[in-house]
Design a protein around this motif. Structure first.
Motif, PDB file in Angstrom:
ATOM      1  N   GLU A   1       0.825  -1.212   0.000  1.00 26.19           N
ATOM      2  CA  GLU A   1       0.000   0.000   0.000  1.00 26.19           C
ATOM      3  C   GLU A   1       0.854   1.255   0.000  1.00 26.19           C
TER       4      GLU A   1
ATOM      5  N   ARG B   1       3.647   0.673  -3.513  1.00 21.79           N
ATOM      6  CA  ARG B   1       3.041   0.243  -4.783  1.00 21.79           C
ATOM      7  C   ARG B   1       4.021  -0.557  -5.639  1.00 21.79           C
TER       8      ARG B   1
ATOM      9  N   LYS C   1       4.592  -3.585 -10.527  1.00 25.62           N
ATOM     10  CA  LYS C   1       3.988  -2.376  -9.992  1.00 25.62           C
ATOM     11  C   LYS C   1       2.577  -2.733  -9.520  1.00 25.62           C
ATOM     12  N   VAL C   2       2.171  -2.198  -8.394  1.00 24.91           N
ATOM     13  CA  VAL C   2       0.838  -2.478  -7.865  1.00 24.91           C
ATOM     14  C   VAL C   2      -0.165  -1.516  -8.487  1.00 24.91           C
ATOM     15  N   ASN C   3      -1.083  -2.053  -9.274  1.00 28.01           N
ATOM     16  CA  ASN C   3      -2.097  -1.229  -9.932  1.00 28.01           C
ATOM     17  C   ASN C   3      -3.256  -0.878  -9.007  1.00 28.01           C
ATOM     18  N   GLN C   4      -3.610  -1.851  -8.146  1.00 29.19           N
ATOM     19  CA  GLN C   4      -4.814  -1.673  -7.330  1.00 29.19           C
ATOM     20  C   GLN C   4      -4.790  -2.645  -6.160  1.00 29.19           C
TER      21      GLN C   4
ATOM     22  N   CYS D   1      -1.177  -6.838  -9.467  1.00 32.14           N
ATOM     23  CA  CYS D   1       0.193  -6.472  -9.823  1.00 32.14           C
ATOM     24  C   CYS D   1       0.409  -6.560 -11.335  1.00 32.14           C
TER      25      CYS D   1
END
Length: 293
Positions: free
Chosen positions: A78, A81, A138-141, A157
């Motif tokens: 969180e 990201r 990369k964390v999109n959501q 991801c």
């Protein structure tokens, strides 16, 4: 056939039914980093691939059932990201299990598991050198599925870089499923190995393993023991006492004979046999007895 209303049973029991019936599940060994640069790595079996274009992996760090707390992996994802998802094969499964132990905040699971952190190219979290395939993401959501203990959090991801060990490729450059030798998770202590089927990896639930970092160098540097052996040895809560070791040797003539040979490799092979027989305490007693001669 029994019929269950999920709302009427204990969450831990429900989780047991779900994990024991939905499987085998692939394992995401997720490496993250907090805002201060501290590394964290932990396995998650609520995981899979969901898209190729864009390349999307999703894993779910669930809220702990016992106290509704959240895991460091989720906190870090969180905040930054970024995450690296490392796949798990049989060669490292015991060390992965050790890394799943809930050590205190600030304890480095890379150190405890004996696995090797290596720099990523696009994201900040480390990759796991021993993993045959590593996905920088990369964390999109992040989608919270609930607020109570046992609720999942979907970490969506997007893969931005893939690293594949050439040793698991076939002559055409594709991943050979025999060579990669992936493992997956079922219920309880059960795992499945792609090449050979079911096996168990017991681990302490209410206690902490000493960790690979607490294993003496003469053991870690031995050619007899592999990463899985070190993971098993590091998963004990405490080492046998000197008195326990002495009693063991006095009562075991075969071990006493091996110790008298002054052949370190024979001693280590004897300990390895105990490990293969799932007797880690006796393995430790053999190893420690060699230091007391």
């Amino acid at each position: 056939m029994i019929t269950i209303d999920p709302k009427t049973i204990d969450t831990a029991k429900l989780q047991g039914y779900l994990q024991s019936s939905v499987g085998p599940r692939p394992i995401a060994f997720a490496s993250t980093m907090d805002e201060n640069g501290n590394a964290n790595v932990s396995p998650f079996s609520f995981f899979n691939v969901f898209s190729a274009n864009p390349p999307i992996l999703i894993f779910s760090p669930a809220r702990r059932v016992r106290d509704n707390s959240i895991k460091h992996t989720l906190i870090n994802a969180e905040a930054t990201r970024e995450v690296v998802i490392n796949v798990v094969n049989y060669d490292i499964v015991q060390q992965i299990s050790l890394a799943s132990t809930e050590y205190a905040d600030g304890v480095d699971e890379f150190v405890k598991s004996g696995l090797t952190p290596i720099p990523s190219e696009v994201v900040k979290p480390y990759r796991v050198k021993e993993s045959p395939v590593q996905f920088e993401c990369k964390v999109n959501q992040i989608i919270a599925l609930g607020s109570e203990g046992g609720a999942g959090n979907l970490v969506v991801c997007e893969v931005v870089k893939i690293h594949i060990d050439e040793a698991v490729l076939d002559s055409n450059g594709a991943i050979d499923q025999h060579k990669i030798d992936l493992v997956s998770r079922l219920g309880g202590n059960w795992y499945s190995r792609s090449n050979q089927g079911l096996f168990e990896v017991p681990k302490p639930l209410a206690t902490l393993g000493i960790g690979v970092d607490a294993i003496p160098n003469f053991v870690k540097q031995s050619k007899v023991f592999n990463g899985n052996d070190l993971g098993i040895l590091g998963n004990v809560e405490a080492l046998p006492t000197t008195e326990e070791v002495s009693i063991f040797v006095q009562e075991n003539f075969a071990v006493k004979a091996v110790l008298s040979s002054d052949d370190t490799e024979k001693v280590h092979l004897t300990a390895k046999k105990y490990l293969n027989d799932n007797d880690v305490v006796s393995a430790w007693k053999v190893l420690l007895a060699d230091t007391l001669k």
